[in-house]
Design a protein around this motif. Structure first.
Motif, PDB file in Angstrom:
ATOM      1  N   ALA A 168       0.835  -1.209   0.000  1.00 29.91           N
ATOM      2  CA  ALA A 168       0.000   0.000   0.000  1.00 29.91           C
ATOM      3  C   ALA A 168       0.868   1.258   0.000  1.00 29.91           C
ATOM      4  O   ALA A 168       0.579   2.229  -0.712  1.00 29.91           O
ATOM      5  CB  ALA A 168      -0.934  -0.003   1.208  1.00 29.91           C
ATOM      6  N   GLY A 169       1.937   1.241   0.773  1.00 26.64           N
ATOM      7  CA  GLY A 169       2.830   2.405   0.839  1.00 26.64           C
ATOM      8  C   GLY A 169       3.447   2.732  -0.511  1.00 26.64           C
ATOM      9  O   GLY A 169       3.508   3.897  -0.915  1.00 26.64           O
ATOM     10  N   HIS A 170       3.897   1.706  -1.226  1.00 22.42           N
ATOM     11  CA  HIS A 170       4.500   1.931  -2.543  1.00 22.42           C
ATOM     12  C   HIS A 170       3.462   2.366  -3.571  1.00 22.42           C
ATOM     13  O   HIS A 170       3.747   3.200  -4.430  1.00 22.42           O
ATOM     14  CB  HIS A 170       5.246   0.674  -3.005  1.00 22.42           C
ATOM     15  N   ILE A 171       2.267   1.812  -3.485  1.00 25.50           N
ATOM     16  CA  ILE A 171       1.199   2.203  -4.417  1.00 25.50           C
ATOM     17  C   ILE A 171       0.823   3.672  -4.189  1.00 25.50           C
ATOM     18  O   ILE A 171       0.706   4.457  -5.126  1.00 25.50           O
ATOM     19  CB  ILE A 171      -0.050   1.309  -4.242  1.00 25.50           C
ATOM     20  N   GLN A 172       0.666   4.052  -2.927  1.00 19.95           N
ATOM     21  CA  GLN A 172       0.258   5.428  -2.615  1.00 19.95           C
ATOM     22  C   GLN A 172       1.361   6.429  -2.951  1.00 19.95           C
ATOM     23  O   GLN A 172       1.084   7.549  -3.374  1.00 19.95           O
ATOM     24  CB  GLN A 172      -0.141   5.522  -1.145  1.00 19.95           C
ATOM     25  N   ASP A 173       2.618   6.020  -2.809  1.00 18.57           N
ATOM     26  CA  ASP A 173       3.742   6.920  -3.087  1.00 18.57           C
ATOM     27  C   ASP A 173       3.969   7.089  -4.587  1.00 18.57           C
ATOM     28  O   ASP A 173       4.121   8.206  -5.084  1.00 18.57           O
ATOM     29  CB  ASP A 173       5.006   6.377  -2.419  1.00 18.57           C
ATOM     30  N   PHE A 174       3.965   5.985  -5.331  1.00 17.49           N
ATOM     31  CA  PHE A 174       4.315   6.012  -6.756  1.00 17.49           C
ATOM     32  C   PHE A 174       3.104   6.204  -7.666  1.00 17.49           C
ATOM     33  O   PHE A 174       3.207   6.721  -8.758  1.00 17.49           O
ATOM     34  CB  PHE A 174       5.041   4.705  -7.104  1.00 17.49           C
ATOM     35  N   ARG A 175       1.937   5.778  -7.214  1.00 21.07           N
ATOM     36  CA  ARG A 175       0.683   5.846  -7.976  1.00 21.07           C
ATOM     37  C   ARG A 175       0.843   5.252  -9.386  1.00 21.07           C
ATOM     38  O   ARG A 175       0.669   5.940 -10.395  1.00 21.07           O
ATOM     39  CB  ARG A 175       0.168   7.284  -8.068  1.00 21.07           C
ATOM     40  N   PRO A 176       1.152   3.949  -9.453  1.00 19.97           N
ATOM     41  CA  PRO A 176       1.361   3.338 -10.765  1.00 19.97           C
ATOM     42  C   PRO A 176       0.058   3.165 -11.538  1.00 19.97           C
ATOM     43  O   PRO A 176      -1.016   3.033 -10.949  1.00 19.97           O
ATOM     44  CB  PRO A 176       1.959   1.969 -10.415  1.00 19.97           C
ATOM     45  N   ASP A 177       0.186   3.154 -12.858  1.00 20.27           N
ATOM     46  CA  ASP A 177      -0.945   2.837 -13.721  1.00 20.27           C
ATOM     47  C   ASP A 177      -1.115   1.329 -13.836  1.00 20.27           C
ATOM     48  O   ASP A 177      -2.205   0.831 -14.119  1.00 20.27           O
ATOM     49  CB  ASP A 177      -0.718   3.422 -15.121  1.00 20.27           C
ATOM     50  N   LEU A 178      -0.020   0.620 -13.643  1.00 16.23           N
ATOM     51  CA  LEU A 178      -0.028  -0.828 -13.778  1.00 16.23           C
ATOM     52  C   LEU A 178       1.021  -1.425 -12.855  1.00 16.23           C
ATOM     53  O   LEU A 178       2.082  -0.843 -12.657  1.00 16.23           O
ATOM     54  CB  LEU A 178       0.268  -1.193 -15.239  1.00 16.23           C
ATOM     55  N   VAL A 179       0.696  -2.593 -12.285  1.00 20.83           N
ATOM     56  CA  VAL A 179       1.630  -3.320 -11.433  1.00 20.83           C
ATOM     57  C   VAL A 179       1.919  -4.671 -12.073  1.00 20.83           C
ATOM     58  O   VAL A 179       1.000  -5.389 -12.470  1.00 20.83           O
ATOM     59  CB  VAL A 179       1.053  -3.530 -10.018  1.00 20.83           C
ATOM     60  N   GLY A 180       3.205  -4.997 -12.200  1.00 23.73           N
ATOM     61  CA  GLY A 180       3.615  -6.303 -12.709  1.00 23.73           C
ATOM     62  C   GLY A 180       4.249  -7.102 -11.586  1.00 23.73           C
ATOM     63  O   GLY A 180       5.117  -6.595 -10.880  1.00 23.73           O
ATOM     64  N   ILE A 181       3.800  -8.334 -11.401  1.00 17.51           N
ATOM     65  CA  ILE A 181       4.309  -9.187 -10.328  1.00 17.51           C
ATOM     66  C   ILE A 181       4.957 -10.420 -10.943  1.00 17.51           C
ATOM     67  O   ILE A 181       4.335 -11.129 -11.739  1.00 17.51           O
ATOM     68  CB  ILE A 181       3.181  -9.617  -9.366  1.00 17.51           C
ATOM     69  N   SER A 182       6.200 -10.680 -10.563  1.00 19.69           N
ATOM     70  CA  SER A 182       6.934 -11.826 -11.085  1.00 19.69           C
ATOM     71  C   SER A 182       6.728 -13.035 -10.181  1.00 19.69           C
ATOM     72  O   SER A 182       7.032 -13.000  -8.993  1.00 19.69           O
ATOM     73  CB  SER A 182       8.430 -11.496 -11.160  1.00 19.69           C
ATOM     74  N   CYS A 183       6.196 -14.104 -10.763  1.00 19.24           N
ATOM     75  CA  CYS A 183       6.014 -15.352 -10.013  1.00 19.24           C
ATOM     76  C   CYS A 183       6.894 -16.396 -10.691  1.00 19.24           C
ATOM     77  O   CYS A 183       6.412 -17.225 -11.470  1.00 19.24           O
ATOM     78  CB  CYS A 183       4.547 -15.763 -10.013  1.00 19.24           C
ATOM     79  N   LEU A 184       8.171 -16.335 -10.399  1.00 20.64           N
ATOM     80  CA  LEU A 184       9.146 -17.153 -11.104  1.00 20.64           C
ATOM     81  C   LEU A 184       8.877 -18.645 -10.937  1.00 20.64           C
ATOM     82  O   LEU A 184       9.011 -19.425 -11.868  1.00 20.64           O
ATOM     83  CB  LEU A 184      10.552 -16.802 -10.612  1.00 20.64           C
ATOM     84  N   PHE A 185       8.489 -19.057  -9.722  1.00 26.41           N
ATOM     85  CA  PHE A 185       8.201 -20.467  -9.488  1.00 26.41           C
ATOM     86  C   PHE A 185       7.017 -20.592  -8.539  1.00 26.41           C
ATOM     87  O   PHE A 185       6.561 -19.607  -7.956  1.00 26.41           O
ATOM     88  CB  PHE A 185       9.439 -21.208  -8.955  1.00 26.41           C
ATOM     89  N   SER A 186       6.512 -21.807  -8.392  1.00 29.94           N
ATOM     90  CA  SER A 186       5.260 -22.022  -7.661  1.00 29.94           C
ATOM     91  C   SER A 186       5.338 -21.614  -6.196  1.00 29.94           C
ATOM     92  O   SER A 186       4.321 -21.259  -5.604  1.00 29.94           O
ATOM     93  CB  SER A 186       4.836 -23.498  -7.777  1.00 29.94           C
ATOM     94  N   GLY A 187       6.518 -21.648  -5.611  1.00 26.89           N
ATOM     95  CA  GLY A 187       6.667 -21.247  -4.215  1.00 26.89           C
ATOM     96  C   GLY A 187       6.333 -19.779  -3.976  1.00 26.89           C
ATOM     97  O   GLY A 187       6.098 -19.368  -2.847  1.00 26.89           O
ATOM     98  N   LYS A 188       6.299 -18.994  -5.043  1.00 25.93           N
ATOM     99  CA  LYS A 188       5.963 -17.567  -4.919  1.00 25.93           C
ATOM    100  C   LYS A 188       4.498 -17.278  -5.237  1.00 25.93           C
ATOM    101  O   LYS A 188       4.074 -16.136  -5.162  1.00 25.93           O
ATOM    102  CB  LYS A 188       6.847 -16.735  -5.850  1.00 25.93           C
ATOM    103  N   PHE A 189       3.728 -18.303  -5.597  1.00 29.18           N
ATOM    104  CA  PHE A 189       2.381 -18.037  -6.083  1.00 29.18           C
ATOM    105  C   PHE A 189       1.468 -17.475  -4.990  1.00 29.18           C
ATOM    106  O   PHE A 189       0.706 -16.546  -5.226  1.00 29.18           O
ATOM    107  CB  PHE A 189       1.759 -19.289  -6.707  1.00 29.18           C
ATOM    108  N   ARG A 190       1.544 -18.031  -3.778  1.00 31.80           N
ATOM    109  CA  ARG A 190       0.676 -17.528  -2.699  1.00 31.80           C
ATOM    110  C   ARG A 190       0.966 -16.052  -2.420  1.00 31.80           C
ATOM    111  O   ARG A 190       0.041 -15.248  -2.245  1.00 31.80           O
ATOM    112  CB  ARG A 190       0.851 -18.361  -1.426  1.00 31.80           C
ATOM    113  N   SER A 191       2.225 -15.693  -2.409  1.00 32.90           N
ATOM    114  CA  SER A 191       2.598 -14.290  -2.199  1.00 32.90           C
ATOM    115  C   SER A 191       2.130 -13.424  -3.365  1.00 32.90           C
ATOM    116  O   SER A 191       1.655 -12.301  -3.173  1.00 32.90           O
ATOM    117  CB  SER A 191       4.115 -14.184  -2.026  1.00 32.90           C
TER     118      SER A 191
END
Length: 198
Positions: free
Chosen positions: A90-113
């Motif tokens: 939330a802090g980064h979203i409110q500070d930067f106010r992005p139009d789009l967020v990209g999330i890298s899920c390199l492997f399945s262990g990161k999927f829940r996050s």
């Protein structure tokens, strides 16, 4: 003849952490820390900047490690909780106010996050577009689009060109969405996979 002037487009790229219960790899510590930088996201950020987009990178494992260190100095016990992770996003979203967020899920262990972060983004910025990519989303793209209302697009396979083409389609109207190679998304007609066979 007029020059094409693009509206400034801000993109926040996020490297999620790994909950230790989701990954038994010796490369990930019990606290979800990784001993390597997110090279793929760094390449993507550099390519996007060369195309004129404003990009920031949020490396969650590094931020969590810093927060744990601060907590130790202050003699405060503070683990990785949902609230802490939500506050970071939330802090980064409110500070930067992005139009789009990209999330890298390199492997399945990161999927829940990845899922948690996508939901946290939509909670603070409901209209912000969320894109996920990496090996897990590439394999399970249809399931991700069907089951995750917090995810708008999935980039399939190598993402640099597809990601920039997606941005060009959304923000510049230069490419029809259906012509962006390596993309999964939903619309009123259903779920689409634009991957072209070579």
């Amino acid at each position: 003849m007029t020059n094409f002037i693009r509206k400034a487009v801000r993109v926040l790229l996020i490297n999620p952490h790994v909950w230790s219960s989701d990954c038994c790899s010796s490369m990930v510590s019990a606290l979800g820390e990784e001993p390597y930088p997110p090279i793929g996201l760094l390449y993507l950020a550099a390519y996007m900047r060369s195309c004129g987009y404003e990009v920031r990178l949020l490396d969650i494992p590094v931020v969590l490690k810093q927060k744990r260190h601060e907590a130790e100095i202050k003699e405060v016990i503070r683990g990785i909780s949902d609230l802490v992770l939500e506050e970071i996003v939330a802090g980064h979203i409110q500070d930067f106010r992005p139009d789009l967020v990209g999330i890298s899920c390199l492997f399945s262990g990161k999927f829940r996050s990845t899922v948690f972060i996508s939901e946290a983004v939509k909670k603070v910025a409901p209209t912000c577009l969320v894109v996920i990519g990496g090996l897990h989303p590439t394999i399970f793209a249809r399931e991700a689009i069907e089951r995750l209302p917090s995810v708008d697009f999935v980039i399939l396979g190598e993402g640099e060109e597809s990601f920039v083409d997606l941005l060009s389609s959304i923000f510049d109207n230069r490419i029809p969405l259906y012509d962006v190679d390596g993309l999964a998304f939903r619309d009123s007609e259903g779920i689409h996979n634009t991957t072209k066979t070579h």
